[in-house]
Scaffold this motif. Structure first.
Motif, mmCIF file in Angstrom:
data_model
loop_
_atom_site.group_PDB
_atom_site.id
_atom_site.type_symbol
_atom_site.label_atom_id
_atom_site.label_comp_id
_atom_site.label_asym_id
_atom_site.label_seq_id
_atom_site.Cartn_x
_atom_site.Cartn_y
_atom_site.Cartn_z
ATOM 1 N N ILE A 160 3.130 2.959 0.204
ATOM 2 C CA ILE A 160 3.052 2.291 -1.094
ATOM 3 C C ILE A 160 3.556 0.871 -0.957
ATOM 4 O O ILE A 160 4.576 0.617 -0.302
ATOM 5 N N HIS A 161 2.834 -0.050 -1.580
ATOM 6 C CA HIS A 161 3.322 -1.427 -1.671
ATOM 7 C C HIS A 161 2.870 -2.003 -3.013
ATOM 8 O O HIS A 161 1.878 -1.559 -3.594
ATOM 9 N N PRO A 162 3.612 -2.976 -3.527
ATOM 10 C CA PRO A 162 3.283 -3.521 -4.844
ATOM 11 C C PRO A 162 2.090 -4.472 -4.795
ATOM 12 O O PRO A 162 1.853 -5.147 -3.792
ATOM 13 N N VAL A 163 1.333 -4.478 -5.882
ATOM 14 C CA VAL A 163 0.266 -5.447 -6.122
ATOM 15 C C VAL A 163 0.383 -5.845 -7.585
ATOM 16 O O VAL A 163 1.085 -5.192 -8.357
ATOM 17 N N LYS A 164 -0.289 -6.896 -7.960
ATOM 18 C CA LYS A 164 -0.219 -7.354 -9.350
ATOM 19 C C LYS A 164 -0.643 -6.218 -10.284
ATOM 20 O O LYS A 164 -1.716 -5.658 -10.148
ATOM 21 N N GLY A 165 0.239 -5.874 -11.190
ATOM 22 C CA GLY A 165 -0.062 -4.851 -12.180
ATOM 23 C C GLY A 165 0.162 -3.421 -11.731
ATOM 24 O O GLY A 165 -0.138 -2.478 -12.457
ATOM 25 N N GLY A 166 0.688 -3.214 -10.513
ATOM 26 C CA GLY A 166 0.915 -1.847 -10.068
ATOM 27 C C GLY A 166 1.207 -1.728 -8.591
ATOM 28 O O GLY A 166 1.928 -2.546 -8.017
ATOM 29 N N PHE A 167 0.599 -0.720 -7.979
ATOM 30 C CA PHE A 167 0.873 -0.400 -6.583
ATOM 31 C C PHE A 167 -0.411 0.048 -5.894
ATOM 32 O O PHE A 167 -1.248 0.705 -6.504
ATOM 33 N N HIS A 168 -0.529 -0.276 -4.628
ATOM 34 C CA HIS A 168 -1.542 0.346 -3.783
ATOM 35 C C HIS A 168 -0.876 1.562 -3.162
ATOM 36 O O HIS A 168 0.223 1.456 -2.588
ATOM 37 N N VAL A 169 -1.524 2.709 -3.271
ATOM 38 C CA VAL A 169 -1.009 3.943 -2.694
ATOM 39 C C VAL A 169 -2.016 4.430 -1.656
ATOM 40 O O VAL A 169 -3.155 4.749 -1.982
ATOM 41 N N HIS A 170 -1.576 4.466 -0.409
ATOM 42 C CA HIS A 170 -2.406 4.910 0.710
ATOM 43 C C HIS A 170 -1.989 6.321 1.106
ATOM 44 O O HIS A 170 -0.798 6.606 1.216
ATOM 45 N N THR A 171 -2.943 7.183 1.321
ATOM 46 C CA THR A 171 -2.690 8.526 1.833
ATOM 47 C C THR A 171 -3.751 8.832 2.890
ATOM 48 O O THR A 171 -4.605 8.003 3.176
ATOM 49 N N GLY A 172 -3.723 10.032 3.415
ATOM 50 C CA GLY A 172 -4.756 10.448 4.351
ATOM 51 C C GLY A 172 -4.362 10.373 5.810
ATOM 52 O O GLY A 172 -5.067 10.879 6.668
ATOM 53 N N GLU A 173 -3.226 9.742 6.103
ATOM 54 C CA GLU A 173 -2.713 9.663 7.475
ATOM 55 C C GLU A 173 -1.374 10.390 7.495
ATOM 56 O O GLU A 173 -0.646 10.380 6.517
ATOM 57 N N ARG A 174 -1.049 10.969 8.605
ATOM 58 C CA ARG A 174 0.237 11.659 8.698
ATOM 59 C C ARG A 174 1.393 10.690 8.950
ATOM 60 O O ARG A 174 2.473 10.856 8.419
ATOM 61 N N ILE A 175 1.157 9.675 9.771
ATOM 62 C CA ILE A 175 2.197 8.683 10.061
ATOM 63 C C ILE A 175 1.884 7.423 9.262
ATOM 64 O O ILE A 175 0.861 6.792 9.474
ATOM 65 N N MET A 176 2.773 7.081 8.343
ATOM 66 C CA MET A 176 2.541 5.922 7.470
ATOM 67 C C MET A 176 3.504 4.764 7.725
ATOM 68 O O MET A 176 3.243 3.645 7.320
ATOM 69 N N GLU A 177 4.594 5.017 8.415
ATOM 70 C CA GLU A 177 5.596 3.971 8.607
ATOM 71 C C GLU A 177 5.118 2.831 9.505
ATOM 72 O O GLU A 177 5.769 1.795 9.572
ATOM 73 N N THR A 178 3.998 2.994 10.177
ATOM 74 C CA THR A 178 3.495 1.937 11.037
ATOM 75 C C THR A 178 3.027 0.723 10.220
ATOM 76 O O THR A 178 2.763 -0.336 10.797
ATOM 77 N N ALA A 179 2.941 0.859 8.912
ATOM 78 C CA ALA A 179 2.577 -0.264 8.051
ATOM 79 C C ALA A 179 3.795 -1.115 7.689
ATOM 80 O O ALA A 179 3.679 -2.070 6.927
ATOM 81 N N LEU A 180 4.958 -0.777 8.250
ATOM 82 C CA LEU A 180 6.181 -1.528 7.990
ATOM 83 C C LEU A 180 6.635 -2.252 9.244
ATOM 84 O O LEU A 180 6.502 -1.735 10.360
ATOM 85 N N VAL A 181 7.198 -3.439 9.052
ATOM 86 C CA VAL A 181 7.752 -4.205 10.168
ATOM 87 C C VAL A 181 8.885 -3.401 10.793
ATOM 88 O O VAL A 181 9.703 -2.818 10.080
ATOM 89 N N ARG A 182 8.902 -3.387 12.093
ATOM 90 C CA ARG A 182 9.989 -2.682 12.783
ATOM 91 C C ARG A 182 11.216 -3.542 12.740
ATOM 92 O O ARG A 182 12.283 -3.262 12.652
#
Length: 182
Positions: A160-182
């Motif tokens: 999940i990350h914020p966008v104007k007026g709400g949030f983008h919610v991504h699902t469908g993958e088991r590992i999601m933390e790779t979308a975050l800076v280490r």
């Protein structure tokens, strides 16, 4: 020799998800000995928290993730503590707490990631908090306006990350933390 090295790397990569499976979690807060194994270390941290605290934040101790925090519920779940087992009111409160933590720790550009219990190395439910990698954006998301609309998939993670007026919610993958800076 290079062929043998490639084979060894391939075996390690393929074995990693199996080694990360916490489906047989045996953490038992009533038996402190069970909390000494690596996959139960977050359960041990939860036990250190005051009983009246519903959620808490830890700095990620993984040296490969120096810019991350973890948000956790104090309460223990059954087995691998999947997010879909958390009662909806508690899940909504957990997401709101995670968002507030992300805003405090990161400011703009934050993201939240929950990895499916199938690939986690820790039994205790936790949400990764970090800076969102904008290049990780893809077209597989839904737009929601409020945390109460966040899904709780049984077999995938959530990013999940914020966008104007709400949030983008991504699902469908088991590992999601790779979308975050280490």
């Amino acid at each position: 020799m290079p062929r043998l090295t490639c084979l060894a790397v391939l075996v390690c990569v393929l074995a990693w998800p199996a080694a990360a499976d916490v489906s047989g979690c045996a953490c038992d807060p009533k038996n402190p000995e069970t909390l000494k194994v690596r996959e139960c270390s977050l359960c041990a941290e939860a036990e250190k928290q005051p009983v009246d605290v519903p959620f808490f934040v830890l700095k990620d101790v993984n040296p490969r993730k120096p810019n991350r925090w973890l948000v956790l519920p104090r309460v223990h779940g059954e087995g691998p503590h999947p997010i879909h087992d958390l009662p909806k009111a508690q899940r909504d409160a957990l997401w709101k707490f995670a968002i507030a933590t992300a805003k405090e720790k990161i400011g703009d550009g934050w993201g939240l990631a929950y990895n499916s219990w199938h690939v986690r190395t820790q039994c205790h439910l936790h949400i990764h908090v970090g800076r969102y990698i904008t290049a990780a954006e893809n077209s597989r998301f839904v737009v929601v306006r409020r945390p109460e609309e966040f899904p709780a998939p049984e077999h995938s993670g959530v990013f999940i990350h914020p966008v104007k007026g709400g949030f983008h919610v991504h699902t469908g993958e088991r590992i999601m933390e790779t979308a975050l800076v280490r």
